[in-house]
Write a protein that holds these residues in place. Structure first.
Motif, PDB file in Angstrom:
ATOM      1  N   TRP A 105       0.843  -1.205   0.000  1.00 62.69           N
ATOM      2  CA  TRP A 105       0.000   0.000   0.000  1.00 62.69           C
ATOM      3  C   TRP A 105       0.877   1.253   0.000  1.00 62.69           C
ATOM      4  CZ3 TRP A 105      -4.810   1.255  -0.961  1.00 62.69           C
ATOM      5  CH2 TRP A 105      -5.297   2.499  -0.515  1.00 62.69           C
ATOM      6  N   ARG A 106       0.642   2.115  -1.010  1.00 64.54           N
ATOM      7  CA  ARG A 106       1.431   3.358  -1.098  1.00 64.54           C
ATOM      8  C   ARG A 106       0.499   4.552  -1.221  1.00 64.54           C
ATOM      9  NH1 ARG A 106       4.727   2.273  -6.193  1.00 64.54           N
ATOM     10  NH2 ARG A 106       5.703   4.284  -5.773  1.00 64.54           N
ATOM     11  N   GLY A 107      -0.647   4.483  -0.558  1.00 64.48           N
ATOM     12  CA  GLY A 107      -1.564   5.612  -0.544  1.00 64.48           C
ATOM     13  C   GLY A 107      -2.789   5.435  -1.422  1.00 64.48           C
ATOM     14  N   GLY A 108      -2.762   4.475  -2.320  1.00 65.53           N
ATOM     15  CA  GLY A 108      -3.961   4.137  -3.090  1.00 65.53           C
ATOM     16  C   GLY A 108      -3.965   4.602  -4.527  1.00 65.53           C
ATOM     17  N   ASP A 109      -3.027   5.475  -4.902  1.00 62.93           N
ATOM     18  CA  ASP A 109      -3.048   5.926  -6.301  1.00 62.93           C
ATOM     19  C   ASP A 109      -1.832   5.410  -7.089  1.00 62.93           C
ATOM     20  OD1 ASP A 109      -1.302   7.497  -4.970  1.00 62.93           O
ATOM     21  OD2 ASP A 109      -2.256   9.418  -5.450  1.00 62.93           O
ATOM     22  N   HIS A 110      -1.385   4.234  -6.701  1.00 60.02           N
ATOM     23  CA  HIS A 110      -0.291   3.587  -7.434  1.00 60.02           C
ATOM     24  C   HIS A 110      -0.740   2.245  -8.003  1.00 60.02           C
ATOM     25  CE1 HIS A 110       1.879   6.574  -5.023  1.00 60.02           C
ATOM     26  NE2 HIS A 110       2.811   6.504  -5.947  1.00 60.02           N
ATOM     27  N   GLY A 111      -2.005   2.171  -8.347  1.00 54.64           N
ATOM     28  CA  GLY A 111      -2.521   0.944  -8.960  1.00 54.64           C
ATOM     29  C   GLY A 111      -2.766  -0.193  -7.981  1.00 54.64           C
ATOM     30  N   GLU A 112      -2.807   0.127  -6.692  1.00 54.86           N
ATOM     31  CA  GLU A 112      -2.942  -0.929  -5.687  1.00 54.86           C
ATOM     32  C   GLU A 112      -4.236  -1.731  -5.842  1.00 54.86           C
ATOM     33  OE1 GLU A 112      -2.095   2.232  -5.061  1.00 54.86           O
ATOM     34  OE2 GLU A 112      -0.794   2.421  -3.310  1.00 54.86           O
ATOM     35  N   ASP A 113      -5.348  -1.034  -6.115  1.00 56.32           N
ATOM     36  CA  ASP A 113      -6.634  -1.743  -6.221  1.00 56.32           C
ATOM     37  C   ASP A 113      -6.597  -2.775  -7.352  1.00 56.32           C
ATOM     38  OD1 ASP A 113      -7.563  -0.124  -4.200  1.00 56.32           O
ATOM     39  OD2 ASP A 113      -8.890   1.063  -5.461  1.00 56.32           O
ATOM     40  N   ASP A 114      -6.102  -2.350  -8.509  1.00 51.25           N
ATOM     41  CA  ASP A 114      -6.051  -3.266  -9.658  1.00 51.25           C
ATOM     42  C   ASP A 114      -5.118  -4.439  -9.381  1.00 51.25           C
ATOM     43  OD1 ASP A 114      -7.795  -1.678 -11.017  1.00 51.25           O
ATOM     44  OD2 ASP A 114      -6.261  -0.669 -12.224  1.00 51.25           O
ATOM     45  N   LEU A 115      -3.989  -4.136  -8.775  1.00 48.85           N
ATOM     46  CA  LEU A 115      -3.029  -5.211  -8.501  1.00 48.85           C
ATOM     47  C   LEU A 115      -3.616  -6.223  -7.515  1.00 48.85           C
ATOM     48  CD1 LEU A 115       0.241  -3.095  -8.287  1.00 48.85           C
ATOM     49  CD2 LEU A 115      -0.253  -4.888  -9.980  1.00 48.85           C
ATOM     50  N   LEU A 116      -4.328  -5.718  -6.513  1.00 45.61           N
ATOM     51  CA  LEU A 116      -4.941  -6.643  -5.547  1.00 45.61           C
ATOM     52  C   LEU A 116      -6.024  -7.483  -6.232  1.00 45.61           C
ATOM     53  CD1 LEU A 116      -4.928  -7.620  -2.610  1.00 45.61           C
ATOM     54  CD2 LEU A 116      -6.715  -5.935  -2.131  1.00 45.61           C
ATOM     55  N   GLY A 117      -6.822  -6.835  -7.071  1.00 49.49           N
ATOM     56  CA  GLY A 117      -7.835  -7.577  -7.834  1.00 49.49           C
ATOM     57  C   GLY A 117      -7.187  -8.662  -8.692  1.00 49.49           C
ATOM     58  N   ASN A 118      -6.053  -8.331  -9.300  1.00 49.79           N
ATOM     59  CA  ASN A 118      -5.340  -9.318 -10.119  1.00 49.79           C
ATOM     60  C   ASN A 118      -4.926 -10.541  -9.303  1.00 49.79           C
ATOM     61  OD1 ASN A 118      -5.532  -7.568 -12.254  1.00 49.79           O
ATOM     62  ND2 ASN A 118      -3.400  -6.876 -12.174  1.00 49.79           N
ATOM     63  N   CYS A 119      -4.520 -10.312  -8.059  1.00 49.96           N
ATOM     64  CA  CYS A 119      -4.116 -11.438  -7.196  1.00 49.96           C
ATOM     65  C   CYS A 119      -5.257 -12.450  -7.077  1.00 49.96           C
ATOM     66  CB  CYS A 119      -3.771 -10.963  -5.789  1.00 49.96           C
ATOM     67  SG  CYS A 119      -2.251 -10.024  -5.677  1.00 49.96           S
ATOM     68  N   TYR A 120      -6.444 -11.952  -6.779  1.00 50.89           N
ATOM     69  CA  TYR A 120      -7.597 -12.851  -6.618  1.00 50.89           C
ATOM     70  C   TYR A 120      -7.955 -13.499  -7.955  1.00 50.89           C
ATOM     71  CZ  TYR A 120      -8.198 -11.321  -1.822  1.00 50.89           C
ATOM     72  OH  TYR A 120      -7.985 -11.094  -0.478  1.00 50.89           O
ATOM     73  N   ARG A 121      -8.007 -12.687  -9.003  1.00 52.64           N
ATOM     74  CA  ARG A 121      -8.406 -13.180 -10.325  1.00 52.64           C
ATOM     75  C   ARG A 121      -7.421 -14.232 -10.842  1.00 52.64           C
ATOM     76  NH1 ARG A 121      -8.257  -8.471 -12.340  1.00 52.64           N
ATOM     77  NH2 ARG A 121     -10.106  -7.741 -11.257  1.00 52.64           N
ATOM     78  N   ASN A 122      -6.135 -13.934 -10.758  1.00 48.22           N
ATOM     79  CA  ASN A 122      -5.132 -14.868 -11.273  1.00 48.22           C
ATOM     80  C   ASN A 122      -5.060 -16.146 -10.435  1.00 48.22           C
ATOM     81  OD1 ASN A 122      -4.280 -13.365 -13.510  1.00 48.22           O
ATOM     82  ND2 ASN A 122      -2.961 -12.080 -12.253  1.00 48.22           N
ATOM     83  N   SER A 123      -5.260 -16.025  -9.145  1.00 47.44           N
ATOM     84  CA  SER A 123      -5.264 -17.220  -8.283  1.00 47.44           C
ATOM     85  C   SER A 123      -6.457 -18.105  -8.625  1.00 47.44           C
ATOM     86  CB  SER A 123      -5.335 -16.825  -6.807  1.00 47.44           C
ATOM     87  OG  SER A 123      -4.205 -16.069  -6.440  1.00 47.44           O
ATOM     88  N   LEU A 124      -7.608 -17.485  -8.837  1.00 49.25           N
ATOM     89  CA  LEU A 124      -8.811 -18.260  -9.178  1.00 49.25           C
ATOM     90  C   LEU A 124      -8.655 -18.904 -10.553  1.00 49.25           C
ATOM     91  CD1 LEU A 124     -11.453 -15.725  -7.846  1.00 49.25           C
ATOM     92  CD2 LEU A 124     -11.092 -18.041  -6.954  1.00 49.25           C
ATOM     93  N   ALA A 125      -8.054 -18.187 -11.495  1.00 49.09           N
ATOM     94  CA  ALA A 125      -7.861 -18.742 -12.839  1.00 49.09           C
ATOM     95  C   ALA A 125      -6.918 -19.944 -12.790  1.00 49.09           C
ATOM     96  CB  ALA A 125      -7.319 -17.664 -13.768  1.00 49.09           C
ATOM     97  N   LEU A 126      -5.868 -19.818 -12.009  1.00 47.24           N
ATOM     98  CA  LEU A 126      -4.914 -20.922 -11.853  1.00 47.24           C
ATOM     99  C   LEU A 126      -5.604 -22.126 -11.201  1.00 47.24           C
ATOM    100  CD1 LEU A 126      -1.939 -21.519 -12.328  1.00 47.24           C
ATOM    101  CD2 LEU A 126      -1.405 -20.343 -10.191  1.00 47.24           C
ATOM    102  N   ALA A 127      -6.417 -21.846 -10.210  1.00 54.75           N
ATOM    103  CA  ALA A 127      -7.156 -22.924  -9.538  1.00 54.75           C
ATOM    104  C   ALA A 127      -8.057 -23.645 -10.530  1.00 54.75           C
ATOM    105  CB  ALA A 127      -7.982 -22.344  -8.392  1.00 54.75           C
ATOM    106  N   GLU A 128      -8.710 -22.872 -11.338  1.00 57.19           N
ATOM    107  CA  GLU A 128      -9.628 -23.467 -12.302  1.00 57.19           C
ATOM    108  C   GLU A 128      -8.873 -24.345 -13.298  1.00 57.19           C
ATOM    109  OE1 GLU A 128     -13.735 -21.486 -13.597  1.00 57.19           O
ATOM    110  OE2 GLU A 128     -12.015 -20.716 -14.670  1.00 57.19           O
TER     111      GLU A 128
END
Ligand code: AR6
Length: 207
Positions: A105-128
């Motif tokens: 976390w670097r204050g919220g305007d460094h792409g943190e939200d998208d990167l965190l979303g990617n973690c969940y999305r990519n983990s779920l895709a790998l699981a699938e």
């Protein structure tokens, strides 16, 4: 019961606007406890880019899995933020560990939200891809990496919800809260985003 707390949701009140995602509602669960004790096909690790272990849930997973996990991780050559890698679970009750690297976390305007979303999305895709049916996530980035817990919970619920709307193979996705406050944060996020109520934590029968 391995974990404390009541799985959520139990109550299907449908989604707003009349769109019902029948299967999704009972495939997303919130539980409270230690992820390393869960008997699911895969647990997700909140790792760092080296994949060579650390503190927090990463440390707990490596301790519970034993040295075989580190040996396998050493062969992976790290993992960029937002991506995911899979290994065996060794001495864990789960067969697989999916390692993902959350953003710092670097204050919220460094792409943190998208990167965190990617973690969940990519983990779920790998699981699938791996044919995994049950998976449990810790609250990625909300410990050492300092991501605000309520904001992270909303991202987690939103991404999992969307993913489940299209996935036919995943049977259960658990968001694991480490402590009462984290559980309540997830409750609020589920109520807000998925549009249903969770039961109060440690309801009837648990004291
Ligand atoms: N089960 C479930 N959740 C847990 C457990 C557990 N056994 N232990 C901690 N948590 P963190 P990060 C929760 O710091 O913020 C490591 O050193 C914890 O309460 O583990 O992504 C890595 O190597 C918090 O809500 O991960 C990285 O260097 C959540 O897990 C760095 O920390 C995540 O906290 C990653 O930081």
């Amino acid at each position: 019961m391995i974990l404390e707390g009541t799985p959520c949701p139990r109550k299907d009140v449908g989604l707003e606007g009349g769109v019902r995602s029948e299967g999704m509602l009972d495939r997303l669960e919130i539980v409270e406890g230690d992820i390393t004790r869960l008997q699911v096909d895969a647990i997700v690790n909140a790792a760092n880019t080296s994949l060579l272990g650390g503190g927090g849930v990463d440390g707990a997973i490596h301790r519970a899995a034993g040295p075989g996990l580190l040996e396998e991780c050493q062969k992976l050559g790290g993992c960029p933020t937002g991506e995911a890698r899979i290994t065996g679970g060794y001495r864990l009750p789960s067969r697989w560990v999916i390692h993902t690297v959350g953003p710092i976390w670097r204050g919220g305007d460094h792409g943190e939200d998208d990167l965190l979303g990617n973690c969940y999305r990519n983990s779920l895709a790998l699981a699938e891809q791996q044919g995994i049916k049950t998976i449990a996530f810790p609250a990625i980035s909300t410990g050492a990496y300092g991501f605000p817990t309520d904001r992270a919970a909303r991202i987690a619920v939103r991404v999992v919800k969307r993913f489940l709307e299209h996935s036919t193979t995943l049977e259960r996705v658990m968001l694991v809260a480490f402590g009462k406050a984290a559980y309540e944060t997830y409750q609020e996020a589920v109520e807000e985003i998925a549009g249903y109520s969770c039961p109060p934590r440690n309801k009837e029968g648990s004291g």
